[in-house]
Design an enzyme around this catalytic site. Sequence first.
Site, PDB file in Angstrom:
ATOM      1  N   CYS A   4       0.847  -1.209  -0.173  1.00  0.00           N
ATOM      2  CA  CYS A   4       0.073   0.100  -0.001  1.00  0.00           C
ATOM      3  C   CYS A   4       0.885   1.299  -0.081  1.00  0.00           C
ATOM      4  O   CYS A   4       1.677   1.315   0.876  1.00  0.00           O
ATOM      5  CB  CYS A   4      -0.858  -0.029   1.256  1.00  0.00           C
ATOM      6  SG  CYS A   4      -1.960   1.570   1.522  1.00  0.00           S
ATOM      7  N   ASP A  30      -0.244  16.184  -2.104  1.00  0.00           N
ATOM      8  CA  ASP A  30      -0.476  15.370  -2.960  1.00  0.00           C
ATOM      9  C   ASP A  30       0.684  15.530  -4.114  1.00  0.00           C
ATOM     10  O   ASP A  30       0.851  16.817  -4.417  1.00  0.00           O
ATOM     11  CB  ASP A  30      -1.994  15.694  -3.676  1.00  0.00           C
ATOM     12  CG  ASP A  30      -2.247  14.512  -4.588  1.00  0.00           C
ATOM     13  OD1 ASP A  30      -3.534  13.890  -4.273  1.00  0.00           O
ATOM     14  OD2 ASP A  30      -1.948  14.435  -5.742  1.00  0.00           O
ATOM     15  N   HIS A  46      -4.503   1.259   8.400  1.00  0.00           N
ATOM     16  CA  HIS A  46      -4.858   1.034   7.016  1.00  0.00           C
ATOM     17  C   HIS A  46      -6.392   0.736   7.267  1.00  0.00           C
ATOM     18  O   HIS A  46      -6.739  -0.676   7.458  1.00  0.00           O
ATOM     19  CB  HIS A  46      -4.102  -0.328   6.584  1.00  0.00           C
ATOM     20  CG  HIS A  46      -4.447  -0.777   5.045  1.00  0.00           C
ATOM     21  ND1 HIS A  46      -3.918   0.200   3.972  1.00  0.00           N
ATOM     22  CD2 HIS A  46      -5.404  -1.518   4.577  1.00  0.00           C
ATOM     23  CE1 HIS A  46      -4.482  -0.531   2.644  1.00  0.00           C
ATOM     24  NE2 HIS A  46      -5.359  -1.464   3.254  1.00  0.00           N
ATOM     25  N   GLY A  93     -13.493   7.105  -8.867  1.00  0.00           N
ATOM     26  CA  GLY A  93     -12.131   6.835  -9.302  1.00  0.00           C
ATOM     27  C   GLY A  93     -11.052   7.036  -8.324  1.00  0.00           C
ATOM     28  O   GLY A  93     -10.027   7.314  -8.415  1.00  0.00           O
ATOM     29  N   HIS A  98      -6.274   3.282   0.198  1.00  0.00           N
ATOM     30  CA  HIS A  98      -6.189   3.487   1.641  1.00  0.00           C
ATOM     31  C   HIS A  98      -6.892   4.701   1.937  1.00  0.00           C
ATOM     32  O   HIS A  98      -6.343   5.833   1.401  1.00  0.00           O
ATOM     33  CB  HIS A  98      -4.704   3.667   2.078  1.00  0.00           C
ATOM     34  CG  HIS A  98      -4.087   4.013   3.402  1.00  0.00           C
ATOM     35  ND1 HIS A  98      -3.354   3.238   4.168  1.00  0.00           N
ATOM     36  CD2 HIS A  98      -4.403   4.896   4.173  1.00  0.00           C
ATOM     37  CE1 HIS A  98      -3.057   3.767   5.404  1.00  0.00           C
ATOM     38  NE2 HIS A  98      -3.902   4.794   5.407  1.00  0.00           N
ATOM     39  N   HIS A 100      -8.177   8.117   2.292  1.00  0.00           N
ATOM     40  CA  HIS A 100      -7.854   9.529   2.158  1.00  0.00           C
ATOM     41  C   HIS A 100      -8.742  10.481   2.148  1.00  0.00           C
ATOM     42  O   HIS A 100      -9.643  10.488   1.325  1.00  0.00           O
ATOM     43  CB  HIS A 100      -6.481   9.420   1.452  1.00  0.00           C
ATOM     44  CG  HIS A 100      -6.931   9.109  -0.012  1.00  0.00           C
ATOM     45  ND1 HIS A 100      -7.020   7.776  -0.527  1.00  0.00           N
ATOM     46  CD2 HIS A 100      -7.180   9.919  -1.260  1.00  0.00           C
ATOM     47  CE1 HIS A 100      -7.508   7.775  -1.554  1.00  0.00           C
ATOM     48  NE2 HIS A 100      -7.657   8.822  -2.210  1.00  0.00           N
ATOM     49  N   HIS A 102      -9.084  14.240   0.609  1.00  0.00           N
ATOM     50  CA  HIS A 102      -8.417  15.389  -0.101  1.00  0.00           C
ATOM     51  C   HIS A 102      -8.971  16.742   0.480  1.00  0.00           C
ATOM     52  O   HIS A 102     -10.035  16.972   0.406  1.00  0.00           O
ATOM     53  CB  HIS A 102      -8.946  15.241  -1.650  1.00  0.00           C
ATOM     54  CG  HIS A 102      -8.426  14.081  -2.359  1.00  0.00           C
ATOM     55  ND1 HIS A 102      -7.345  13.970  -3.167  1.00  0.00           N
ATOM     56  CD2 HIS A 102      -9.149  12.824  -2.550  1.00  0.00           C
ATOM     57  CE1 HIS A 102      -7.442  12.888  -3.668  1.00  0.00           C
ATOM     58  NE2 HIS A 102      -8.285  12.204  -3.442  1.00  0.00           N
TER      59      HIS A 102
END
Length: 115
Positions: A4, A30, A46, A93, A98, A100, A102
């Site tokens: 990962c 990012d 995880h 998409g 894992h 996350h 944004h």
Amino acid sequence: MEDCIFCKIINGEIPSEKVYEDDEVLAFKDIHPAAPIHILVIPKKHIENLLEVTDEDNYLIGKIYKTINVIAGNLGIEKDGFRVIVNCGKDAGQEVMHLHFHLLAGRKMGPKIVK
Ligand code: 5GP
Ligand code: ZN
């Protein structure tokens, strides 16, 4: 978790530009920013995506949002605002399995939800 990429970022195998870290949460820039400020906020545990979140994670998920609040203050974006996006599964998409969040800021976001 083995293989990962975000777990590898957590354990330092893959370098990242960190903006926040504690025992449970990591935030880093990012690699392909979609806005002038594009931070990924992740649990160190995880968890593949939102579908894998359980009652055990209630504290952790709340803490992630609180951390986003803190990061927004640190980056000085709390006044102009920001957008938080979580992609889950193939139609959204999701590329990295894992969980996350944004955090996007630094420009006016469009009316539609965008990456
Ligand atoms: P997703 O499409 O799964 O919601 O978002 C995954 C994000 O992870 C993408 O925006 C992508 O640019 C970012 N990303 C993928 N690999 C890496 C990496 O090795 N380092 C960093 N900092 N970001 C990454
Ligand atoms: Zn992972």
